[in-house]
Design a protein around this motif. Sequence first.
Motif, PDB file in Angstrom:
ATOM      1  N   HIS A  44      -7.511   2.380   6.885  1.00  0.00           N
ATOM      2  CA  HIS A  44      -7.557   2.016   5.856  1.00  0.00           C
ATOM      3  C   HIS A  44      -8.865   1.546   6.090  1.00  0.00           C
ATOM      4  N   CYS A  45     -10.221   1.375   5.072  1.00  0.00           N
ATOM      5  CA  CYS A  45     -11.446   0.735   5.543  1.00  0.00           C
ATOM      6  C   CYS A  45     -11.831  -0.627   4.453  1.00  0.00           C
ATOM      7  N   ASN A  68      -9.329   7.858   5.297  1.00  0.00           N
ATOM      8  CA  ASN A  68      -8.626   7.932   4.066  1.00  0.00           C
ATOM      9  C   ASN A  68      -7.011   8.089   4.613  1.00  0.00           C
ATOM     10  N   SER A  69      -7.803   9.993   4.198  1.00  0.00           N
ATOM     11  CA  SER A  69      -7.373  11.231   3.876  1.00  0.00           C
ATOM     12  C   SER A  69      -6.233  10.948   5.373  1.00  0.00           C
ATOM     13  N   ARG A  98       1.418  -1.196   0.425  1.00  0.00           N
ATOM     14  CA  ARG A  98       0.008  -0.160  -0.307  1.00  0.00           C
ATOM     15  C   ARG A  98       0.969   1.100   0.200  1.00  0.00           C
ATOM     16  N   MET A 124     -15.466   7.178   4.730  1.00  0.00           N
ATOM     17  CA  MET A 124     -13.903   6.647   4.506  1.00  0.00           C
ATOM     18  C   MET A 124     -13.437   7.432   3.778  1.00  0.00           C
ATOM     19  N   ASN A 125     -14.089   8.582   3.559  1.00  0.00           N
ATOM     20  CA  ASN A 125     -13.040  10.225   2.728  1.00  0.00           C
ATOM     21  C   ASN A 125     -11.518  10.481   3.942  1.00  0.00           C
TER      22      ASN A 125
END
Length: 711
Positions: A565-566, A560-561, A273, A556-557
């Motif tokens: 991690h989802c 993630n930012s 990742r 989620m955004n």
Amino acid sequence: MDKTNEYSKDEQLKPYRADHYNKNLTTNQGVPVSHTDDSLKAGSRGPTLMEDFHFREKLTHFDHERIPERVVHARGFGAHGYFQAYEPMTEFTRASFLQDPSVKTPVFVRFSTAIGSRGSADTVRDVRGFATKFYTKEGTYDLVANNIPVFFIHDAIKFPDLIHALKPEPHNEIPQASGAHDTFWDFVASTPETAHMVLWLMSDRAIPQSFRMMEGFSVNTFRFFNNQGKAHFVKLHWKPVLGTHSLVWDEAQKLAGKDPDYNRRDVWDAINRGDFPEFELGVQMVKEEDEFNFDFDILDATKLWPEEVIPVKKIGKMTLDRNVDNFFAETEQVAFHPGNVVPGIDFTNDPLLQGRLFSYLDTQLIRLGGPNFHEIPINRPIAPLHNNQRDGYHRMTIDKGRVSYFPNALQGNSPHPVPDQEGGYVHYTEKVEGRKVRERSKSFNDHYRQSKIFWNSMSPIEKQHIIEAFHFELGGVMDKQVKQRIVDMYNNIDGHLATQIAMGIGATPPANPSKADVSDSSPAVSQENTIKTAKTRQVAILAENGVNFSEVNQVMNALNSAGLHCHIVSSKQGMITGVDGQQLEVNKSWLGAGSVMYDAVYVPGGRQSVDQLMQLGDALHFINEAFKHAKTIGATNEGVDLLTTSQIKGAKTAGKDTHAQLVKDQGVLTIQNAADMGNHNQEGYFSQEFINAIAQHRHWERANQKKFIPA
Ligand code: HDE
């Protein structure tokens, strides 16, 4: 300028990669093979013919595919990366890789468990190995470390006894990868010097959350010395940038079934990742003249050097940025040796280290089949290699000419020794004298003082976990005398600890519980004081058809930012459809997922989705188990109903009448009537508060965590 050594490890491995050959299937002699699915027979139903060279070669190679597993540290996982020094260390050591911060030295790291076989689970209670090869310009340096700073024994001559006692019992090969059996605890009870490390082994350190979140310690005392021959005793440390974090025991056991590869998969996925594991290299240094100025012997490997007394100076950083191409060729065949040192680094008279210097090369001769294993690509130095060693099994080098001796005139005395001033390795000129005796230094005799300091340094929850670990481990011991001897032994450290151990294993508590006579503590050894960050943490999002898509998306955004991690967890893999018709990809179904695989859980709103979840035992279990393991749980809007249906009812959740009010209760975060989840990472919004809670790692303040509070 990137000053990585011209021949990176990657370059070196290239000619050995099968994909560099052509795409045709060939024999080992390079003969193209026309058919590999049937053996050559006398008639299609007849016997196989001896002359079928392709069949014979294929089967013979297969029959010999296995090599002996390591006698200890059999299960490991490796990765490539690089190391960069922070500043020139010229004042302390001449080691070339510690001089120039712009130089990137290639490294290969292998993390391991010590006792389990190659196929055992990752998350067992054990010390973890943390071995690093630095491919420096002046030869290869191996730092063969563990994640616990002390060792069980003083002298390497006891290593075979220790390992025989700890490995599965020889008559029935039970138990695998576990110390919970009679022979180990019998050895411990008979060997008081083990007391300190065993306490660490019962602590959360022995079940790391991730190889990326674990410290490394040289354990043994080495020496740094500079160009003027001035020396320091040193202990080396790896400090993970993400902090030092652990699993809880119930979780570790469940993971061993759900995902026995949990720790290795975590490193593999993180590197893929781009979440490159990072560790700072630290050094504790003691001047030669201060050797005897401590209340412990600095050459005793059952003692640590308290970081509050001898600070850890951070001298560089290692980044692991590349997974292996082939597990066997690299991770299995790599051979570490604490005796692989470079100019500027030397040994001390630490008797455990002295014994290790013999053992590693010795075991590798049999494991890797002869004296030429330094020619296996992963073990080859990137520094030029030139000597008069010849022949032996599996020799790869084609040495030219007739000279293989020194001195010689026929080849201009080449290869010739390199003087000290030009970089030749010299040992530190330590003065040594003494009588030939088979004795232990009396300065090693105090087995309990540092164990007391370790116990004093633990937070209440860490103490509780240690007591529970004793209960589990000694619960596997059948011999009552052994159990009793352990209780008596730990009474030398703390009467309360010994009493608590006894109470869980049916032993007699000490008649005279010892009083705490050491008040020192070392905050550095408690994981409560480590770095806390939510970066790279994994969040499970529980959702079914009818989920509120925009809500999930906002959270989620935001996650993630912030570098988390989802995974969407649902009844079936494939797509689920949100209330507004938008689709969301499911990562794991209930069958494949478990709360133990995640750091936190989030339940988004959406009436239809939540109604389904409330009917699902798997979903309710997911929430309850995450709560039991003290993890962060978040729910928004209708999602809160799943929490109130679960057994985590003790937690305060946002009531329906509450107007967009965020409720935070011991790591359970809920909000109702909210449209904006805050995907802009601002305090006060659900997403940011959820991230902050995840960064805490666990919420030990929950009532269900406190079974009994040790004094
Ligand atoms: Fe090891 N150890 N050890 N050990 N050790 C081995 O070498 C040994 C010790 C450590 O990922 C073996 O090639 C003796 C301390 C790691 O490949 C063997 C003693 C520390 C690894 C061996 C010790 C370690 C090993 C088995 C004295 C922490 C795995 C396979 C009591 C500083 C390296 C091999 C890898 C492996 C002997 C004690 C760390 C048998 C005699 C202390 C990380 O040679």
